[in-house]
Design a protein around this motif. Structure first.
Motif, PDB file in Angstrom:
ATOM      1  N   UNK A   1       0.794  -1.447  -0.203  1.00 13.20           N
ATOM      2  CA  UNK A   1       0.004  -0.077  -0.026  1.00 13.20           C
ATOM      3  C   UNK A   1       0.764   1.252  -0.108  1.00 13.20           C
ATOM      4  N   UNK A   2       1.893   1.256   0.615  1.00  8.06           N
ATOM      5  CA  UNK A   2       2.752   2.496   0.679  1.00  8.06           C
ATOM      6  C   UNK A   2       3.447   2.762  -0.504  1.00  8.06           C
ATOM      7  N   UNK A   3       4.119   1.578  -1.139  1.00  9.95           N
ATOM      8  CA  UNK A   3       4.836   1.618  -2.329  1.00  9.95           C
ATOM      9  C   UNK A   3       4.032   1.878  -3.307  1.00  9.95           C
ATOM     10  N   UNK A   4       3.016   1.394  -3.444  1.00  7.25           N
ATOM     11  CA  UNK A   4       2.083   1.689  -4.562  1.00  7.25           C
ATOM     12  C   UNK A   4       1.457   2.955  -4.607  1.00  7.25           C
ATOM     13  N   UNK A   5       1.189   3.646  -3.463  1.00  6.92           N
ATOM     14  CA  UNK A   5       0.893   5.045  -2.985  1.00  6.92           C
ATOM     15  C   UNK A   5       2.038   5.962  -3.629  1.00  6.92           C
ATOM     16  N   UNK A   6       3.372   5.688  -3.236  1.00  2.00           N
ATOM     17  CA  UNK A   6       4.419   6.627  -3.560  1.00  2.00           C
ATOM     18  C   UNK A   6       4.601   6.419  -5.172  1.00  2.00           C
ATOM     19  N   UNK A   7       4.604   5.243  -5.566  1.00  2.00           N
ATOM     20  CA  UNK A   7       4.716   5.090  -7.270  1.00  2.00           C
ATOM     21  C   UNK A   7       3.703   6.025  -8.023  1.00  2.00           C
ATOM     22  N   UNK A   8       2.312   5.861  -7.605  1.00  2.00           N
ATOM     23  CA  UNK A   8       1.230   6.412  -8.272  1.00  2.00           C
ATOM     24  C   UNK A   8       1.315   8.044  -7.891  1.00  2.00           C
ATOM     25  N   UNK A   9       1.502   8.355  -6.800  1.00  2.00           N
ATOM     26  CA  UNK A   9       1.848   9.645  -6.647  1.00  2.00           C
ATOM     27  C   UNK A   9       3.040  10.430  -7.515  1.00  2.00           C
ATOM     28  N   UNK A  10       4.092   9.663  -7.662  1.00  2.00           N
ATOM     29  CA  UNK A  10       5.098  10.070  -8.456  1.00  2.00           C
ATOM     30  C   UNK A  10       4.542  10.220  -9.970  1.00  2.00           C
TER      31      UNK A  10
ATOM     32  N   UNK B   1       2.836  14.128 -14.111  1.00  2.00           N
ATOM     33  CA  UNK B   1       1.612  14.623 -15.054  1.00  2.00           C
ATOM     34  C   UNK B   1       1.379  16.087 -14.672  1.00  2.00           C
ATOM     35  N   UNK B   2       1.374  16.387 -13.566  1.00  2.00           N
ATOM     36  CA  UNK B   2       0.939  17.622 -13.055  1.00  2.00           C
ATOM     37  C   UNK B   2       1.911  18.752 -13.485  1.00  2.00           C
ATOM     38  N   UNK B   3       2.980  18.265 -13.707  1.00  2.00           N
ATOM     39  CA  UNK B   3       4.196  19.087 -13.966  1.00  2.00           C
ATOM     40  C   UNK B   3       4.075  19.292 -15.644  1.00  2.00           C
ATOM     41  N   UNK B   4       3.374  18.675 -16.196  1.00  2.00           N
ATOM     42  CA  UNK B   4       3.184  18.498 -17.869  1.00  2.00           C
ATOM     43  C   UNK B   4       4.232  17.896 -18.506  1.00  2.00           C
ATOM     44  N   UNK B   5       4.865  16.940 -17.585  1.00  2.00           N
ATOM     45  CA  UNK B   5       5.868  16.285 -18.186  1.00  2.00           C
ATOM     46  C   UNK B   5       5.172  14.843 -18.865  1.00  2.00           C
ATOM     47  N   UNK B   6       4.116  14.286 -18.259  1.00  2.00           N
ATOM     48  CA  UNK B   6       3.198  13.442 -18.920  1.00  2.00           C
ATOM     49  C   UNK B   6       1.864  14.096 -19.677  1.00  2.00           C
ATOM     50  N   UNK B   7       1.487  13.391 -20.797  1.00  2.00           N
ATOM     51  CA  UNK B   7       0.291  13.984 -21.325  1.00  2.00           C
ATOM     52  C   UNK B   7      -0.798  13.356 -20.486  1.00  2.00           C
ATOM     53  N   UNK B   8      -2.265  13.822 -20.832  1.00  2.00           N
ATOM     54  CA  UNK B   8      -3.320  12.963 -20.500  1.00  2.00           C
ATOM     55  C   UNK B   8      -3.238  11.564 -21.106  1.00  2.00           C
ATOM     56  N   UNK B   9      -2.924  11.389 -22.384  1.00  2.92           N
ATOM     57  CA  UNK B   9      -3.126  10.272 -22.751  1.00  2.92           C
ATOM     58  C   UNK B   9      -1.708   9.201 -22.198  1.00  2.92           C
ATOM     59  N   UNK B  10      -0.680   9.618 -21.705  1.00  2.00           N
ATOM     60  CA  UNK B  10       0.215   8.844 -21.083  1.00  2.00           C
ATOM     61  C   UNK B  10       0.031   8.578 -19.773  1.00  2.00           C
ATOM     62  N   UNK B  11      -0.645   9.256 -19.039  1.00  2.00           N
ATOM     63  CA  UNK B  11      -1.224   9.079 -17.579  1.00  2.00           C
ATOM     64  C   UNK B  11      -1.442   7.813 -17.327  1.00  2.00           C
ATOM     65  N   UNK B  12      -2.465   7.147 -17.971  1.00  2.00           N
ATOM     66  CA  UNK B  12      -3.057   5.658 -17.527  1.00  2.00           C
ATOM     67  C   UNK B  12      -1.784   4.614 -17.831  1.00  2.00           C
ATOM     68  N   UNK B  13      -1.096   4.874 -18.953  1.00  2.00           N
ATOM     69  CA  UNK B  13      -0.101   3.902 -19.160  1.00  2.00           C
ATOM     70  C   UNK B  13       1.046   3.774 -18.083  1.00  2.00           C
TER      71      UNK B  13
END
Length: 98
Positions: free
Chosen positions: A45-54, A59-71
């Motif tokens: 749970x902690x490691x998945x939360x950290x990975x997903x938050x990363x 994405x928030x910084x604009x380095x991933x597009x909306x289309x890349x987010x899910x992948x």
């Protein structure tokens, strides 16, 4: 999402909420390797939360597009889960990573 890059004087409860959601998603750990299931349920749970938050921060910084987010979110979760998956599930997880 603004909280990712907004420091405050008092720590929030984002990590606790994220951890609780991942613990709920993992439930009893069906599909996790039986020999390491207890450890997985304790740490994932902690490691998945950290990975997903990363992923969300990029994405928030604009380095991933909306289309890349899910992948990218799927790849991050699959990478964390690989260490606790049984042989039968590893092949499927690997397809999400590459």
């Amino acid at each position: 999402m603004g909280a990712i890059g907004a420091p405050t004087d008092e720590p929030g409860s984002v990590a606790g909420h994220s951890r609780a959601l991942w613990a709920e998603a993992l439930a009893a750990g069906i599909g996790l390797y039986p020999e390491t299931r207890a450890l997985a349920l304790a740490v994932l749970p902690d490691q998945l939360a950290i990975a997903f938050r990363g992923v969300l921060s990029f994405w928030t910084a604009g380095e991933l597009t909306d289309q890349q987010l899910d992948r990218q979110a799927s790849a991050a979760a699959a990478t964390v889960l690989l260490g606790f998956a049984g042989p039968a599930d590893r092949a499927e997880l690997l397809t999400l990573v590459v």
